[in-house]
Design a protein around this motif. Structure first.
Motif, PDB file in Angstrom:
ATOM      1  N   HIS A 235       0.832  -1.205   0.000  1.00 50.98           N
ATOM      2  CA  HIS A 235       0.000   0.000   0.000  1.00 50.98           C
ATOM      3  C   HIS A 235       0.865   1.253   0.000  1.00 50.98           C
ATOM      4  O   HIS A 235       0.575   2.223  -0.730  1.00 50.98           O
ATOM      5  N   ASP A 236       1.920   1.252   0.794  1.00 49.38           N
ATOM      6  CA  ASP A 236       2.803   2.409   0.841  1.00 49.38           C
ATOM      7  C   ASP A 236       3.456   2.670  -0.507  1.00 49.38           C
ATOM      8  O   ASP A 236       3.487   3.812  -0.988  1.00 49.38           O
ATOM      9  N   ARG A 237       3.984   1.621  -1.141  1.00 51.10           N
ATOM     10  CA  ARG A 237       4.692   1.804  -2.416  1.00 51.10           C
ATOM     11  C   ARG A 237       3.742   2.204  -3.530  1.00 51.10           C
ATOM     12  O   ARG A 237       4.083   3.014  -4.403  1.00 51.10           O
ATOM     13  N   ILE A 238       2.532   1.637  -3.544  1.00 49.23           N
ATOM     14  CA  ILE A 238       1.552   1.998  -4.567  1.00 49.23           C
ATOM     15  C   ILE A 238       1.161   3.466  -4.423  1.00 49.23           C
ATOM     16  O   ILE A 238       1.120   4.210  -5.413  1.00 49.23           O
ATOM     17  N   GLN A 239       0.883   3.890  -3.221  1.00 55.53           N
ATOM     18  CA  GLN A 239       0.469   5.279  -3.028  1.00 55.53           C
ATOM     19  C   GLN A 239       1.578   6.251  -3.396  1.00 55.53           C
ATOM     20  O   GLN A 239       1.321   7.293  -4.005  1.00 55.53           O
ATOM     21  N   THR A 240       2.815   5.915  -3.063  1.00 52.89           N
ATOM     22  CA  THR A 240       3.930   6.777  -3.445  1.00 52.89           C
ATOM     23  C   THR A 240       4.031   6.887  -4.955  1.00 52.89           C
ATOM     24  O   THR A 240       4.218   7.985  -5.511  1.00 52.89           O
ATOM     25  N   ALA A 241       3.909   5.749  -5.655  1.00 50.24           N
ATOM     26  CA  ALA A 241       4.005   5.762  -7.114  1.00 50.24           C
ATOM     27  C   ALA A 241       2.874   6.574  -7.737  1.00 50.24           C
ATOM     28  O   ALA A 241       3.096   7.378  -8.651  1.00 50.24           O
ATOM     29  N   VAL A 242       1.658   6.380  -7.263  1.00 48.32           N
ATOM     30  CA  VAL A 242       0.498   7.056  -7.843  1.00 48.32           C
ATOM     31  C   VAL A 242       0.554   8.560  -7.600  1.00 48.32           C
ATOM     32  O   VAL A 242       0.374   9.369  -8.535  1.00 48.32           O
ATOM     33  N   VAL A 243       0.799   8.953  -6.359  1.00 51.07           N
ATOM     34  CA  VAL A 243       0.838  10.381  -6.036  1.00 51.07           C
ATOM     35  C   VAL A 243       1.937  11.084  -6.824  1.00 51.07           C
ATOM     36  O   VAL A 243       1.739  12.186  -7.364  1.00 51.07           O
ATOM     37  N   THR A 244       3.100  10.454  -6.918  1.00 50.96           N
ATOM     38  CA  THR A 244       4.219  11.070  -7.631  1.00 50.96           C
ATOM     39  C   THR A 244       3.947  11.150  -9.122  1.00 50.96           C
ATOM     40  O   THR A 244       4.244  12.165  -9.773  1.00 50.96           O
ATOM     41  N   ALA A 245       3.376  10.085  -9.701  1.00 53.03           N
ATOM     42  CA  ALA A 245       3.096  10.083 -11.137  1.00 53.03           C
ATOM     43  C   ALA A 245       2.098  11.169 -11.505  1.00 53.03           C
ATOM     44  O   ALA A 245       2.261  11.868 -12.521  1.00 53.03           O
ATOM     45  N   LEU A 246       1.064  11.336 -10.706  1.00 51.68           N
ATOM     46  CA  LEU A 246       0.080  12.396 -10.987  1.00 51.68           C
ATOM     47  C   LEU A 246       0.716  13.773 -10.871  1.00 51.68           C
ATOM     48  O   LEU A 246       0.502  14.644 -11.720  1.00 51.68           O
ATOM     49  N   ALA A 247       1.509  13.967  -9.830  1.00 54.00           N
ATOM     50  CA  ALA A 247       2.155  15.272  -9.653  1.00 54.00           C
ATOM     51  C   ALA A 247       3.121  15.565 -10.791  1.00 54.00           C
ATOM     52  O   ALA A 247       3.176  16.692 -11.311  1.00 54.00           O
ATOM     53  N   ASP A 248       3.906  14.555 -11.187  1.00 51.63           N
ATOM     54  CA  ASP A 248       4.858  14.753 -12.282  1.00 51.63           C
ATOM     55  C   ASP A 248       4.156  15.068 -13.595  1.00 51.63           C
ATOM     56  O   ASP A 248       4.719  15.743 -14.465  1.00 51.63           O
ATOM     57  N   ALA A 249       2.941  14.561 -13.764  1.00 48.92           N
ATOM     58  CA  ALA A 249       2.169  14.839 -14.977  1.00 48.92           C
ATOM     59  C   ALA A 249       1.417  16.164 -14.893  1.00 48.92           C
ATOM     60  O   ALA A 249       0.751  16.557 -15.865  1.00 48.92           O
ATOM     61  N   GLY A 250       1.495  16.834 -13.760  1.00 51.38           N
ATOM     62  CA  GLY A 250       0.800  18.112 -13.593  1.00 51.38           C
ATOM     63  C   GLY A 250      -0.693  17.969 -13.389  1.00 51.38           C
ATOM     64  O   GLY A 250      -1.458  18.885 -13.717  1.00 51.38           O
ATOM     65  N   LEU A 251      -1.119  16.820 -12.825  1.00 49.82           N
ATOM     66  CA  LEU A 251      -2.538  16.567 -12.615  1.00 49.82           C
ATOM     67  C   LEU A 251      -2.860  16.507 -11.133  1.00 49.82           C
ATOM     68  O   LEU A 251      -2.151  15.852 -10.356  1.00 49.82           O
ATOM     69  N   ALA A 252      -3.918  17.165 -10.717  1.00 50.59           N
ATOM     70  CA  ALA A 252      -4.451  16.974  -9.378  1.00 50.59           C
ATOM     71  C   ALA A 252      -5.161  15.621  -9.331  1.00 50.59           C
ATOM     72  O   ALA A 252      -5.652  15.122 -10.360  1.00 50.59           O
ATOM     73  N   PRO A 253      -5.236  14.987  -8.161  1.00 49.80           N
ATOM     74  CA  PRO A 253      -5.903  13.684  -8.077  1.00 49.80           C
ATOM     75  C   PRO A 253      -7.335  13.682  -8.587  1.00 49.80           C
ATOM     76  O   PRO A 253      -7.817  12.677  -9.104  1.00 49.80           O
ATOM     77  N   ASP A 254      -8.029  14.814  -8.443  1.00 48.81           N
ATOM     78  CA  ASP A 254      -9.425  14.894  -8.877  1.00 48.81           C
ATOM     79  C   ASP A 254      -9.598  15.682 -10.167  1.00 48.81           C
ATOM     80  O   ASP A 254     -10.703  16.148 -10.478  1.00 48.81           O
ATOM     81  N   ASP A 255      -8.530  15.809 -10.937  1.00 52.21           N
ATOM     82  CA  ASP A 255      -8.622  16.527 -12.208  1.00 52.21           C
ATOM     83  C   ASP A 255      -9.661  15.852 -13.107  1.00 52.21           C
ATOM     84  O   ASP A 255      -9.594  14.637 -13.328  1.00 52.21           O
ATOM     85  N   PRO A 256     -10.635  16.588 -13.612  1.00 49.11           N
ATOM     86  CA  PRO A 256     -11.678  15.964 -14.444  1.00 49.11           C
ATOM     87  C   PRO A 256     -11.137  15.370 -15.741  1.00 49.11           C
ATOM     88  O   PRO A 256     -11.812  14.536 -16.364  1.00 49.11           O
ATOM     89  N   ARG A 257      -9.948  15.769 -16.146  1.00 46.57           N
ATOM     90  CA  ARG A 257      -9.354  15.183 -17.349  1.00 46.57           C
ATOM     91  C   ARG A 257      -8.815  13.780 -17.100  1.00 46.57           C
ATOM     92  O   ARG A 257      -8.520  13.052 -18.059  1.00 46.57           O
ATOM     93  N   LEU A 258      -8.665  13.375 -15.829  1.00 41.46           N
ATOM     94  CA  LEU A 258      -8.185  12.043 -15.489  1.00 41.46           C
ATOM     95  C   LEU A 258      -9.355  11.073 -15.603  1.00 41.46           C
ATOM     96  O   LEU A 258     -10.153  10.917 -14.677  1.00 41.46           O
ATOM     97  N   ARG A 259      -9.452  10.426 -16.758  1.00 44.06           N
ATOM     98  CA  ARG A 259     -10.632   9.631 -17.084  1.00 44.06           C
ATOM     99  C   ARG A 259     -10.665   8.305 -16.357  1.00 44.06           C
ATOM    100  O   ARG A 259     -11.728   7.845 -15.955  1.00 44.06           O
TER     101      ARG A 259
END
Length: 344
Positions: A235-259
């Motif tokens: 769980h820790d490693r998955i969350q780190t990967a997901v949060v970092t990938a979204l931030a690196d892509a310039g997307l907020a977690p709730d960005d409506p463009r994230l389909r």
């Protein structure tokens, strides 16, 4: 990996025509009804004839033809696999490169278990930093007895035969199905013991059992460490990967463009316990499960999902998908890919 610019992706997958439905598997005694319900698969593709490298060639040709990329223009070919590739003391990547006509590509084999295809894409991006020519990432696995029982060798998944190919390029000359905006891999090397158990390292293949039995080593891990250690680390490693990938892509977690948030192709119960729980804490994006008619396709789960996103209308121009995967050892990869906007 924070990318200097989006990279082009062209993705495809090849599946054999033969299939075993879950009802056929239950009738044959390959899986019991309760386990089948926990897995949630409808059918698995089976390749009784084509070897994994031959399957990889089919997927690679499909992708190269679609984008009109000459094989001789490739700078590297990364091939990832989990299981036997058809011969011993031999290089499957060189075979694939030769059969494709990729005479200038450096063939490299990747042994990253089920996350091999994802790691191959990350390595391709790094490779493109030193060589502008495109990189092809292939995966292929075939799961046959007596060495691998596709329904019984492991917990939480059943294995389907398939190959994938993902062409990664700088995005300045070739067309792209998708644009890669970020890719992040996290590591938990202390969990390698889950696939080793308390076995000593031996000198010959299949020296511990006549059929590969991951269930046995996992039971040993749970007896020694408890399942809580695995779940907490994952769980820790998955969350780190997901949060970092979204931030690196310039997307907020709730960005409506994230389909979509795209899941690995594991069984539904295992996926709920290991992947869905930490993922939904990071983003409210709708979950997308693309594996019910493929099973877990060895090293190619993430790459097969890119192939599915590349075609059809799941993503409109300007929309994104987060694609998540993991593999024994362990590594976890999250990437963000988007449908390109039409040229102005």
């Amino acid at each position: 990996m924070r990318l200097p610019h989006p990279y082009g992706i062209v993705a495809g997958a090849w599946y054999p025509p033969d299939r075993q439905t879950v009802d056929e598997a239950i009738a044959a005694g390959d899986v019991d009804a309760r386990t089948a319900a926990d897995l949630g698969y409808r059918s698995l593709p089976m390749s009784p004839e084509s070897s994994p490298p031959e399957m990889a060639v089919l997927a690679g040709r499909q992708v190269l033809r679609r984008v009109a990329c000459a094989p001789e223009d490739l700078s590297a070919l990364f091939h990832a696999s989990v299981h036997h590739q058809g011969h011993d003391a031999w290089s499957a990547p060189h075979f694939i490169a030769d059969r494709l006509g990729a005479s200038s590509a450096v063939p490299v084999g990747l042994l990253q278990q089920c996350n091999g295809g994802a790691v191959g894409i990350e390595l391709a991006v790094a490779w493109l930093g030193r060589d502008p020519r495109p990189v092809l990432v292939t995966t292929a696995d075939r799961f046959l007895m007596p060495s691998w029982h596709r329904w019984r060798t492991d917990y939480g998944m059943a294995a389907g035969d398939a190959s994938t190919a993902v062409l990664v390029h700088r995005g300045d000359r070739l067309p792209a199905d998708l644009l890669l905006h970020s890719i992040v891999t996290t590591v938990a090397s202390d969990l390698e013991v889950m696939h080793r158990g308390d076995d000593e390292l031996n000198a010959t293949p299949l020296g511990h059992s006549p059929t590969i039995d991951v269930r046995r080593t996992k039971r040993s891990f749970i007896r020694a460490f408890g399942i809580e250690r695995f779940v907490k680390t994952v769980h820790d490693r998955i969350q780190t990967a997901v949060v970092t990938a979204l931030a690196d892509a310039g997307l907020a977690p709730d960005d409506p463009r994230l389909r979509y948030a795209v899941l690995p192709r594991l069984g539904t119960k295992a996926m709920a316990e290991a992947y869905i729980s930490p993922l939904v804490e990071c983003t409210p994006a709708p979950l997308l499960d693309l594996g019910r008619d493929t099973g877990h396709v060895g090293a190619g789960d993430l790459n097969a999902s890119l192939a599915d996103l590349a075609v059809g209308d799941r993503l409109e121009p300007g929309q994104f998908a987060l694609v998540l995967n993991g593999g024994g050892g362990f590594t976890f990869t999250a990437l963000v890919a988007g449908r390109p906007l039409p040229p102005k």
